[in-house]
Write a protein that holds these residues in place. Structure first.
Motif, PDB file in Angstrom:
ATOM      1  N   LYS A 200      -7.611  33.304  53.714  1.00 52.67           N
ATOM      2  CA  LYS A 200      -8.958  32.467  53.679  1.00 52.67           C
ATOM      3  C   LYS A 200      -9.346  32.075  52.310  1.00 52.67           C
ATOM      4  O   LYS A 200      -9.294  32.595  51.350  1.00 52.67           O
ATOM      5  N   ILE A 201     -10.199  31.001  52.143  1.00 54.50           N
ATOM      6  CA  ILE A 201     -10.837  30.816  51.227  1.00 54.50           C
ATOM      7  C   ILE A 201     -12.005  31.687  50.872  1.00 54.50           C
ATOM      8  O   ILE A 201     -13.413  31.530  51.523  1.00 54.50           O
ATOM      9  N   GLY A 202     -11.957  32.750  49.834  1.00 54.25           N
ATOM     10  CA  GLY A 202     -13.110  33.724  50.134  1.00 54.25           C
ATOM     11  C   GLY A 202     -14.459  33.322  49.147  1.00 54.25           C
ATOM     12  O   GLY A 202     -15.422  33.535  49.575  1.00 54.25           O
ATOM     13  N   ASP A 203     -14.104  32.443  48.284  1.00 51.73           N
ATOM     14  CA  ASP A 203     -15.349  31.606  47.455  1.00 51.73           C
ATOM     15  C   ASP A 203     -14.762  30.598  46.684  1.00 51.73           C
ATOM     16  O   ASP A 203     -13.431  30.645  46.451  1.00 51.73           O
ATOM     17  N   VAL A 204     -15.744  29.856  46.377  1.00 50.80           N
ATOM     18  CA  VAL A 204     -15.332  28.650  45.330  1.00 50.80           C
ATOM     19  C   VAL A 204     -16.539  28.142  44.487  1.00 50.80           C
ATOM     20  O   VAL A 204     -17.619  28.163  45.108  1.00 50.80           O
ATOM     21  N   GLY A 205     -16.371  27.808  43.463  1.00 49.46           N
ATOM     22  CA  GLY A 205     -17.759  27.306  42.467  1.00 49.46           C
ATOM     23  C   GLY A 205     -17.482  27.846  41.044  1.00 49.46           C
ATOM     24  O   GLY A 205     -16.187  28.105  40.644  1.00 49.46           O
ATOM     25  N   THR A 206     -18.338  27.456  40.541  1.00 54.29           N
ATOM     26  CA  THR A 206     -18.505  27.698  38.986  1.00 54.29           C
ATOM     27  C   THR A 206     -18.865  29.276  38.374  1.00 54.29           C
ATOM     28  O   THR A 206     -18.505  29.651  37.330  1.00 54.29           O
ATOM     29  N   SER A 207     -19.570  29.944  39.419  1.00 51.10           N
ATOM     30  CA  SER A 207     -20.007  31.096  39.137  1.00 51.10           C
ATOM     31  C   SER A 207     -19.491  32.035  40.093  1.00 51.10           C
ATOM     32  O   SER A 207     -20.416  32.618  40.923  1.00 51.10           O
ATOM     33  N   VAL A 208     -18.345  32.321  40.084  1.00 52.26           N
ATOM     34  CA  VAL A 208     -17.520  33.028  41.181  1.00 52.26           C
ATOM     35  C   VAL A 208     -17.137  34.531  40.484  1.00 52.26           C
ATOM     36  O   VAL A 208     -16.625  34.467  39.674  1.00 52.26           O
ATOM     37  N   SER A 209     -17.310  35.598  41.267  1.00 59.59           N
ATOM     38  CA  SER A 209     -17.112  36.949  40.892  1.00 59.59           C
ATOM     39  C   SER A 209     -15.412  37.237  41.290  1.00 59.59           C
ATOM     40  O   SER A 209     -15.082  36.910  42.625  1.00 59.59           O
ATOM     41  N   ILE A 210     -14.637  37.387  40.468  1.00 55.49           N
ATOM     42  CA  ILE A 210     -13.150  37.789  40.755  1.00 55.49           C
ATOM     43  C   ILE A 210     -13.081  39.190  41.215  1.00 55.49           C
ATOM     44  O   ILE A 210     -13.435  40.175  40.617  1.00 55.49           O
ATOM     45  N   PRO A 211     -12.608  39.125  42.637  1.00 48.03           N
ATOM     46  CA  PRO A 211     -12.385  40.550  43.274  1.00 48.03           C
ATOM     47  C   PRO A 211     -11.441  41.668  42.324  1.00 48.03           C
ATOM     48  O   PRO A 211     -10.307  41.039  41.740  1.00 48.03           O
ATOM     49  N   ASP A 212     -11.701  42.852  42.435  1.00 44.94           N
ATOM     50  CA  ASP A 212     -10.833  43.878  41.886  1.00 44.94           C
ATOM     51  C   ASP A 212      -9.356  43.884  42.208  1.00 44.94           C
ATOM     52  O   ASP A 212      -9.130  43.703  43.556  1.00 44.94           O
ATOM     53  N   GLY A 213      -8.257  43.692  41.404  1.00 46.46           N
ATOM     54  CA  GLY A 213      -7.184  43.559  42.128  1.00 46.46           C
ATOM     55  C   GLY A 213      -6.688  42.277  42.204  1.00 46.46           C
ATOM     56  O   GLY A 213      -5.277  42.006  42.678  1.00 46.46           O
ATOM     57  N   ALA A 214      -7.439  41.240  42.171  1.00 49.79           N
ATOM     58  CA  ALA A 214      -6.932  40.030  42.361  1.00 49.79           C
ATOM     59  C   ALA A 214      -5.991  39.508  41.274  1.00 49.79           C
ATOM     60  O   ALA A 214      -6.061  39.680  40.070  1.00 49.79           O
ATOM     61  N   LYS A 215      -5.116  38.532  41.643  1.00 44.48           N
ATOM     62  CA  LYS A 215      -3.881  38.104  40.747  1.00 44.48           C
ATOM     63  C   LYS A 215      -4.515  36.931  40.343  1.00 44.48           C
ATOM     64  O   LYS A 215      -4.760  35.887  41.179  1.00 44.48           O
ATOM     65  N   THR A 216      -4.730  36.688  39.033  1.00 42.87           N
ATOM     66  CA  THR A 216      -5.341  35.676  38.438  1.00 42.87           C
ATOM     67  C   THR A 216      -4.417  34.536  37.790  1.00 42.87           C
ATOM     68  O   THR A 216      -3.555  34.896  37.279  1.00 42.87           O
ATOM     69  N   ILE A 217      -4.700  33.186  38.514  1.00 39.30           N
ATOM     70  CA  ILE A 217      -4.030  32.254  37.931  1.00 39.30           C
ATOM     71  C   ILE A 217      -4.611  31.243  37.217  1.00 39.30           C
ATOM     72  O   ILE A 217      -5.614  30.525  37.597  1.00 39.30           O
ATOM     73  N   ASP A 218      -4.254  31.094  35.809  1.00 37.81           N
ATOM     74  CA  ASP A 218      -5.222  30.107  34.998  1.00 37.81           C
ATOM     75  C   ASP A 218      -4.685  28.631  35.379  1.00 37.81           C
ATOM     76  O   ASP A 218      -3.584  28.348  35.081  1.00 37.81           O
TER      77      ASP A 218
END
Length: 431
Positions: free
Chosen positions: A58-76
């Protein structure tokens, strides 16, 4: 004997092709953070320099001030734009693999009245057409049987999954090919009288089938469904008669569209008009009837030789301006991947870019009753999104990432494999 040898050779070549090009890599599950992106939500405007979190499909969150969950794979996604996955409102994808080979076609079964034939049952999850389609940003499609008067029940599917049930996206509808009063094409050599008689016969059959279904409904309701004889055709039509399932009515000429609207009103059916290539001629009638439309193909020829060349391109926009709820379809199999270009032509010829994007995202989701899950980028919705380096309606744009049900889909298809295979090939030189 010769036929058997040909079959063996065909299967051998298919097997060798699979070895030569290999399998499509598996999709990747997990938690993802797509950062620094422009996000086209469709329903809530554009977010600049935003972050999209994908978790548990699912879409967990969306916006400009979003906390990135621990262990998430970040895609720039700097310089890139995220869109909701596109939805094709009418195809035969998954039902047909090779149009010229009847052994690979499950879209057209024997019989005129077979609403109990379920498209979802016949969907091939391993079709090579799915990867070709989804790498262009098309994540979901309505796959529809074709053929007789009631050719079967269509299903909305996501273009990723190992079984048809995994691919199912929550909508089914009974397909009706409304009786046509015109010619089927230039090759149709029937006399005007024969065409008229055929249309009258088909309409009579349509009314008789619907009357039977209504009677079956009355008996079923009175008996609580007990001791009913086995009648799969009527059983399949029950939800449509009761208003629990929509009818997908294929109709194109202006005269037939008006007849279909009258039939829908008379029967009290919950219907969607599909095709509707001459909808621009009777757009006000469709709007007044408040019946949604899935039109297409947009990339087509005019229905009449004296019409302007761009009538098919402008059709969707003309209906929208008249107040019709309009989604777009390709009515394709192999070229379902071209959905964004159908929408692009509709945008250019009167629909506008914003409305054309809606016509392949949130509008079909609303028409199919699944807008709570698909069609826009909102927290809690299914993570069907794609990421591009430009306008998805332009052929030069590259789709960089695709997610379906939260799975990171590899950007590999038979097309990309063939491209890599022959990119640096030296003629006459063995590898």
């Amino acid at each position: 004997m010769i036929k058997n040898i040909k079959n063996i050779l065909t299967l051998t070549l298919v097997a060798l092709a699979g070895i030569a090009f290999g399998q499509i890599p598996s999709a990747e599950a997990g938690t993802f953070a797509l950062t620094n992106a422009t996000i086209e939500t469709v329903t809530n405007g554009t977010i600049q320099n935003g972050t999209l979190i994908i978790s548990d499909g699912k879409i967990g969150d969306v916006g400009t001030s979003v906390s990135i969950p621990d262990g998430a794979k970040t895609i720039d996604c700097s310089g890139l734009t995220i869109y909701p996955g596109m939805i094709d409102g009418g195809t035969q994808i998954g039902l047909v693999e090779v149009s010229s080979d009847p052994r690979t076609r499950d879209n057209n079964e024997i019989g005129d009245v077979i609403p109990h034939i379920q498209a979802l049952t016949a969907v091939n999850p391993s079709s090579v057409i799915h990867p070709v389609t989804r790498v262009n940003g098309v994540t979901t499609a309505l796959t529809m049987p074709s053929g007789g008067l009631f050719p079967g029940t269509a299903a909305l599917i996501n273009l990723h999954g190992y079984t048809p049930d995994q691919m199912y996206a929550g909508f089914k509808g009974v397909v009706v090919n409304f009786p046509a009063t015109g010619r089927r094409g230039r090759w149709d050599r029937r006399s005007d009288e024969d065409i008229k008689k055929a249309a009258e016969k088909a309409l009579k059959q349509l009314n008789e089938v619907w009357a039977k279904a209504v009677q079956y409904h009355k008996i079923d309701s009175a008996t609580g469904g007990k001791d009913q004889p086995y009648y799969p055709e009527m059983e399949a039509l029950l939800p449509a008669v009761r208003g629990e399932m929509k009818l997908l009515i294929n109709v194109n000429s202006s005269k037939d569209i008006k007849s279909a609207l009258e039939w829908i009103d008379e029967k009290g059916a919950d219907a969607i008009l599909c095709g509707v290539s001459e909808g621009w001629r009777v757009a006000e009638d469709i709007a007044k009837a408040d019946v949604p439309v899935i039109t297409g193909p947009v990339l087509s020829n005019p229905t009449r030789p004296y019409d302007r060349y761009d009538r098919p391109y402008a059709n969707a926009g003309a209906m929208l301006q008249a107040g019709v709820k309009v989604a777009i379809r390709t009515n394709e199999v192999e070229n379902t991947r071209n959905l964004p270009y159908h929408a692009g032509f509709a945008a250019t010829y009167g629909m506008g870019k914003e409305e054309a994007l809606k016509a392949v995202t949130i509008v079909p989701a609303e028409i199919f009753g699944v807008a709570d899950k698909y069609g826009s980028i909102e927290k809690g919705k299914v993570a069907n999104v794609f990421v591009t380096n430009g306008d998805p309606f332009e052929t030069r744009t590259q789709v960089k990432y695709v997610f379906i049900d939260g799975w990171n889909i590899p950007m590999v298809s038979r097309h990309t494999q063939l491209y890599e295979e022959y990119l640096n090939r030296a003629p006459g030189v063995e590898k």
